[in-house]
Write a protein that holds these residues in place. Structure first.
Motif, PDB file in Angstrom:
ATOM      1  N   LEU A 175      92.186  29.239  90.789  1.00 57.25           N
ATOM      2  CA  LEU A 175      91.938  30.269  89.832  1.00 57.25           C
ATOM      3  C   LEU A 175      91.464  29.642  88.433  1.00 57.25           C
ATOM      4  O   LEU A 175      91.077  30.291  87.374  1.00 57.25           O
ATOM      5  N   GLY A 176      91.535  28.122  88.311  1.00 57.22           N
ATOM      6  CA  GLY A 176      91.018  27.492  87.242  1.00 57.22           C
ATOM      7  C   GLY A 176      89.636  27.064  87.332  1.00 57.22           C
ATOM      8  O   GLY A 176      88.868  27.530  88.227  1.00 57.22           O
ATOM      9  N   ASP A 177      89.280  26.096  86.590  1.00 59.07           N
ATOM     10  CA  ASP A 177      88.106  25.606  86.614  1.00 59.07           C
ATOM     11  C   ASP A 177      87.703  24.858  87.783  1.00 59.07           C
ATOM     12  O   ASP A 177      86.506  24.713  88.328  1.00 59.07           O
ATOM     13  N   PHE A 186     103.688  34.910  95.785  1.00 56.40           N
ATOM     14  CA  PHE A 186     103.378  34.256  94.523  1.00 56.40           C
ATOM     15  C   PHE A 186     101.921  34.269  94.258  1.00 56.40           C
ATOM     16  O   PHE A 186     101.391  34.494  93.369  1.00 56.40           O
ATOM     17  N   TYR A 187     101.093  33.953  95.571  1.00 57.17           N
ATOM     18  CA  TYR A 187      99.623  33.612  95.213  1.00 57.17           C
ATOM     19  C   TYR A 187      99.022  35.066  95.029  1.00 57.17           C
ATOM     20  O   TYR A 187      98.193  35.265  94.314  1.00 57.17           O
ATOM     21  N   SER A 188      99.677  36.169  95.545  1.00 52.52           N
ATOM     22  CA  SER A 188      98.870  37.680  95.701  1.00 52.52           C
ATOM     23  C   SER A 188      98.907  37.944  93.695  1.00 52.52           C
ATOM     24  O   SER A 188      98.321  38.642  93.393  1.00 52.52           O
ATOM     25  N   ALA A 189     100.190  37.910  93.636  1.00 55.46           N
ATOM     26  CA  ALA A 189     100.698  38.029  92.236  1.00 55.46           C
ATOM     27  C   ALA A 189      99.781  37.129  91.118  1.00 55.46           C
ATOM     28  O   ALA A 189      99.236  37.960  90.203  1.00 55.46           O
ATOM     29  N   MET A 190      99.514  36.049  91.449  1.00 54.25           N
ATOM     30  CA  MET A 190      98.841  35.378  90.417  1.00 54.25           C
ATOM     31  C   MET A 190      97.286  35.745  90.450  1.00 54.25           C
ATOM     32  O   MET A 190      96.467  35.552  89.712  1.00 54.25           O
ATOM     33  N   ALA A 191      96.739  36.187  91.760  1.00 57.65           N
ATOM     34  CA  ALA A 191      95.566  36.548  92.041  1.00 57.65           C
ATOM     35  C   ALA A 191      95.173  37.624  91.463  1.00 57.65           C
ATOM     36  O   ALA A 191      94.236  38.156  90.612  1.00 57.65           O
ATOM     37  N   TYR A 238      95.555  37.116  87.213  1.00 52.16           N
ATOM     38  CA  TYR A 238      94.281  36.465  86.806  1.00 52.16           C
ATOM     39  C   TYR A 238      93.029  37.215  86.823  1.00 52.16           C
ATOM     40  O   TYR A 238      92.053  36.778  86.433  1.00 52.16           O
ATOM     41  N   SER A 239      93.000  38.394  87.418  1.00 51.33           N
ATOM     42  CA  SER A 239      92.031  39.256  87.471  1.00 51.33           C
ATOM     43  C   SER A 239      91.738  40.181  85.955  1.00 51.33           C
ATOM     44  O   SER A 239      90.633  40.580  86.011  1.00 51.33           O
ATOM     45  N   PHE A 240      92.651  39.976  85.221  1.00 52.21           N
ATOM     46  CA  PHE A 240      92.652  40.550  84.014  1.00 52.21           C
ATOM     47  C   PHE A 240      91.956  39.552  83.002  1.00 52.21           C
ATOM     48  O   PHE A 240      91.935  38.384  83.063  1.00 52.21           O
ATOM     49  N   LYS A 241      91.572  40.092  81.619  1.00 45.91           N
ATOM     50  CA  LYS A 241      91.052  39.221  80.881  1.00 45.91           C
ATOM     51  C   LYS A 241      91.849  38.387  80.009  1.00 45.91           C
ATOM     52  O   LYS A 241      91.745  37.201  79.670  1.00 45.91           O
ATOM     53  N   ASN A 242      92.865  39.021  79.631  1.00 46.14           N
ATOM     54  CA  ASN A 242      93.878  38.514  78.657  1.00 46.14           C
ATOM     55  C   ASN A 242      95.248  38.348  79.083  1.00 46.14           C
ATOM     56  O   ASN A 242      95.561  39.277  80.123  1.00 46.14           O
ATOM     57  N   HIS A 243      96.202  37.399  78.843  1.00 43.86           N
ATOM     58  CA  HIS A 243      97.701  37.069  79.015  1.00 43.86           C
ATOM     59  C   HIS A 243      97.716  37.346  80.575  1.00 43.86           C
ATOM     60  O   HIS A 243      98.705  37.787  81.449  1.00 43.86           O
ATOM     61  N   LYS A 244      96.899  36.449  81.364  1.00 46.26           N
ATOM     62  CA  LYS A 244      96.806  36.065  82.769  1.00 46.26           C
ATOM     63  C   LYS A 244      98.132  35.640  83.317  1.00 46.26           C
ATOM     64  O   LYS A 244      98.508  36.358  84.378  1.00 46.26           O
ATOM     65  N   ILE A 297     104.432  39.612  85.590  1.00 50.13           N
ATOM     66  CA  ILE A 297     105.018  40.976  85.853  1.00 50.13           C
ATOM     67  C   ILE A 297     104.663  41.586  87.209  1.00 50.13           C
ATOM     68  O   ILE A 297     105.320  42.337  87.672  1.00 50.13           O
ATOM     69  N   THR A 298     103.449  41.050  87.610  1.00 50.52           N
ATOM     70  CA  THR A 298     102.859  41.621  88.911  1.00 50.52           C
ATOM     71  C   THR A 298     103.755  41.117  89.931  1.00 50.52           C
ATOM     72  O   THR A 298     104.304  41.878  91.074  1.00 50.52           O
ATOM     73  N   PHE A 299     104.252  39.971  89.954  1.00 51.02           N
ATOM     74  CA  PHE A 299     105.139  39.345  90.960  1.00 51.02           C
ATOM     75  C   PHE A 299     106.584  40.350  90.893  1.00 51.02           C
ATOM     76  O   PHE A 299     106.745  40.488  91.874  1.00 51.02           O
ATOM     77  N   PHE A 300     107.227  40.600  89.852  1.00 50.45           N
ATOM     78  CA  PHE A 300     108.401  41.272  89.672  1.00 50.45           C
ATOM     79  C   PHE A 300     108.073  42.742  90.191  1.00 50.45           C
ATOM     80  O   PHE A 300     109.012  43.378  90.781  1.00 50.45           O
ATOM     81  N   ALA A 301     106.871  43.342  89.737  1.00 46.29           N
ATOM     82  CA  ALA A 301     106.614  44.638  90.229  1.00 46.29           C
ATOM     83  C   ALA A 301     106.376  44.721  91.675  1.00 46.29           C
ATOM     84  O   ALA A 301     106.740  46.029  92.492  1.00 46.29           O
ATOM     85  N   MET A 302     106.036  43.723  92.260  1.00 42.43           N
ATOM     86  CA  MET A 302     105.876  43.937  94.024  1.00 42.43           C
ATOM     87  C   MET A 302     106.922  43.647  94.519  1.00 42.43           C
ATOM     88  O   MET A 302     107.177  44.103  95.559  1.00 42.43           O
TER      89      MET A 302
END
Length: 189
Positions: A58-60, A164-169, A172-178, A184-189
């Motif tokens: 997800l990074g450089d 964890f991987y899917s929550a991070m993916a 990280y698809s958002f522009k800010n506050h990745k 939040i996505t991890f706990f929502a899932m």
């Protein structure tokens, strides 16, 4: 390793009602440090798993990783395999730390050794009952149960890593506050 042995000796000191209060305080401190070290092994493995996924995909570094002639699912599965191996090593380290905690107590070792004296006969009868009268079938059933337990643990760890991987993916698809959105996505899932 040293902390495990020291924690075992500390537990023996705490069991002694005639021990000096200073030794009790030191023993409690060592036991707290032991349990902190035991839990930190798992936490460090989790942080390394998340950090490597973030930096490599997800990074450089992800830009360079995706220039390789390998599909995305192979990248993810390679990270998953490494993470499962890390967590298996963590389980082995934690088990060895717990065994070393009890190895400092000579009375416990003596009672365990006395317990092994009749273990062969008891196991033989247990295997025969489990196998319907056949000891070999009982051993096969036991090996099957142990393999099922190991496979279930590996699948459970892989499922948690993929969660964890899917929550991070998604985060990280958002522009800010990745990172915040990943949590939040991890706990929502």
């Amino acid at each position: 390793i040293v902390l495990s042995v020291m924690a075992g000796f500390s537990a023996r000191i705490l069991d002694n009602p005639d021990s000096i209060p200073l030794f009790n305080a030191i023993g409690i401190f060592i036991l707290c440090a032991y349990f902190a070290a035991l839990s930190s092994v798992g936490i460090v493995a989790l942080v390394i798993m998340l950090q490597r996924f973030e930096k490599n995909l997800l990074g450089d570094e992800g830009y360079l990783m995706f220039t390789l002639p390998v599909s995305v699912d192979k990248h993810i599965f390679s990270k998953l395999i490494v993470s499962v191996v890390w967590f298996a090593c963590v389980a082995l380290i934690s088990l060895s730390m717990l065994l070393m905690l009890f190895s400092a107590d000579t009375q416990a070792i003596g009672s365990i050794m006395r317990g092994f004296e009749g273990l062969g006969e008891v196991l033989g009868r247990g295997f025969a009952r489990l196998g319907g009268g056949s000891t070999a079938a009982g051993i096969a059933h036991t090996v099957g149960y142990v393999l099922e337990l190991i496979i279930g643990a590996v699948v459970f760890v892989a499922e948690i890593c993929l969660r964890f991987y899917s929550a991070m993916a998604i985060g990280y698809s958002f522009k800010n506050h990745k990172k915040l959105l990943s949590v939040i996505t991890f706990f929502a899932m």
